[in-house]
Design a protein around this motif. Sequence first.
Motif, short mmCIF file in Angstrom:
data_model
loop_
_atom_site.label_atom_id
_atom_site.label_comp_id
_atom_site.label_asym_id
_atom_site.label_seq_id
_atom_site.Cartn_x
_atom_site.Cartn_y
_atom_site.Cartn_z
N SER A 165 -0.70 54.72 12.49
CA SER A 165 -1.66 55.01 11.72
C SER A 165 -3.02 55.08 12.72
O SER A 165 -2.73 54.42 13.82
CB SER A 165 -2.09 53.75 10.82
OG SER A 165 -2.29 52.66 11.50
N ASP A 166 -4.22 55.96 12.21
CA ASP A 166 -5.34 55.80 12.97
C ASP A 166 -6.27 54.71 12.19
O ASP A 166 -6.33 54.97 11.13
CB ASP A 166 -5.95 57.08 13.07
CG ASP A 166 -5.16 58.09 14.09
OD1 ASP A 166 -4.85 57.86 15.02
OD2 ASP A 166 -4.63 59.20 13.24
N LYS A 167 -6.96 53.96 13.09
CA LYS A 167 -7.60 52.91 12.29
C LYS A 167 -9.20 53.20 12.65
O LYS A 167 -9.39 53.49 13.79
CB LYS A 167 -7.42 51.49 13.05
CG LYS A 167 -7.88 50.41 12.30
CD LYS A 167 -7.55 49.09 13.01
CE LYS A 167 -6.04 48.60 13.27
NZ LYS A 167 -5.62 48.37 11.82
N THR B 196 -12.33 48.54 7.05
CA THR B 196 -11.25 49.06 7.84
C THR B 196 -10.22 49.86 7.20
O THR B 196 -9.84 49.43 6.22
CB THR B 196 -10.57 48.27 8.76
OG1 THR B 196 -11.68 47.55 9.56
CG2 THR B 196 -9.93 48.71 9.65
N THR C 148 -4.62 53.42 17.54
CA THR C 148 -3.71 53.27 16.73
C THR C 148 -2.96 51.95 16.08
O THR C 148 -3.22 51.23 16.81
CB THR C 148 -2.60 54.18 17.29
OG1 THR C 148 -2.26 53.71 18.37
CG2 THR C 148 -3.17 55.61 17.36
N GLY C 149 -2.20 52.02 15.09
CA GLY C 149 -1.73 50.82 14.69
C GLY C 149 -0.60 51.10 13.84
O GLY C 149 0.03 52.36 13.75
N ASP D 223 -7.06 52.22 7.45
CA ASP D 223 -5.79 52.81 8.39
C ASP D 223 -5.19 53.91 7.85
O ASP D 223 -4.85 53.78 6.58
CB ASP D 223 -4.45 51.73 8.58
CG ASP D 223 -4.98 50.61 9.47
OD1 ASP D 223 -4.52 50.89 10.60
OD2 ASP D 223 -5.52 49.66 9.02
#
Length: 284
Positions: free
Chosen positions: A185-187, A199, A177-178, A201
């Motif tokens: 967010s899921d990365k 990438t 996550t971020g 997010d």
Amino acid sequence: MKQLALRITVALSLITTQPLWSQASEIPSAAPTQAAGQTPEQRGRHLLDEMLLALGGDEWLNRNNIQERGHAARFFRGAPTGIVIDFTSVRQFPTANRFDADRIGFITDKSIIFPGKKIDIVQIWTAGKGYEVTYKGKAELPKDQVDDFYRRRDHSIESIYRVWLKAPDVMVIAEGTGMVERRLSDKVTILSANNDAVTIDMDSTTHLPLRRTFEWRNETFKDHDEDAEEYADYHTIQGFPTALTITRYHNGDMASQTFLLKVEYNVDLSPDTFNPEVLLKKKQ
């Protein structure tokens, strides 16, 4: 007395710190965790499936085109330049019987005497080239501008589903996550066989994309540049969640911000929409 006081102090310190150690051990780790039985690859593909479903599933993936009208503000090293461009654009998505193409028209004032707006410059992007078209003729756009346009298209969210995930030896990795603009967010990173990567997010709640990032080698300076786009202000239009604010970053600095005022999907287009040989009509 001093020795007794020291023993009391040590004893009190052990009493007060022991519960703290116990509480700390109960705090969940911030390290990314995987769903039970899922590898990072399986988790990443599952998240991409959720994002596609949130965007509209197969109907979103099989859109004919998207038509937009809005304005874009330019920035230099994160500072506004004062340049704001009004535009209208059409993007045609590729199928077996339809090619990938874009048309961007720049809207300007007619004149002081004749009020109103006009489109007197159009950019057409097709077959790996870019053209500027006016009523006087057409000209090919500079190579660096063309390279930048197609590089971003090749790393777009549409491209992830249409191209990247269908390529052999592609890897998908869930990276935990971020945060993107205070949203959890899921990365997920998608890595191609030739070590190109993009990438995404996505919002951990809605699964809609919040940010797309990729890097490429700068042949001039022999280092790597980063391109990122952030998506915000989602509205549902014709059944599709649509980001009306798109912010682009170059190496961490804001480069442009686009605000969409009107969006339509699957509009009827003229056969000459993406033909750079058809010149604009001169407008007074």
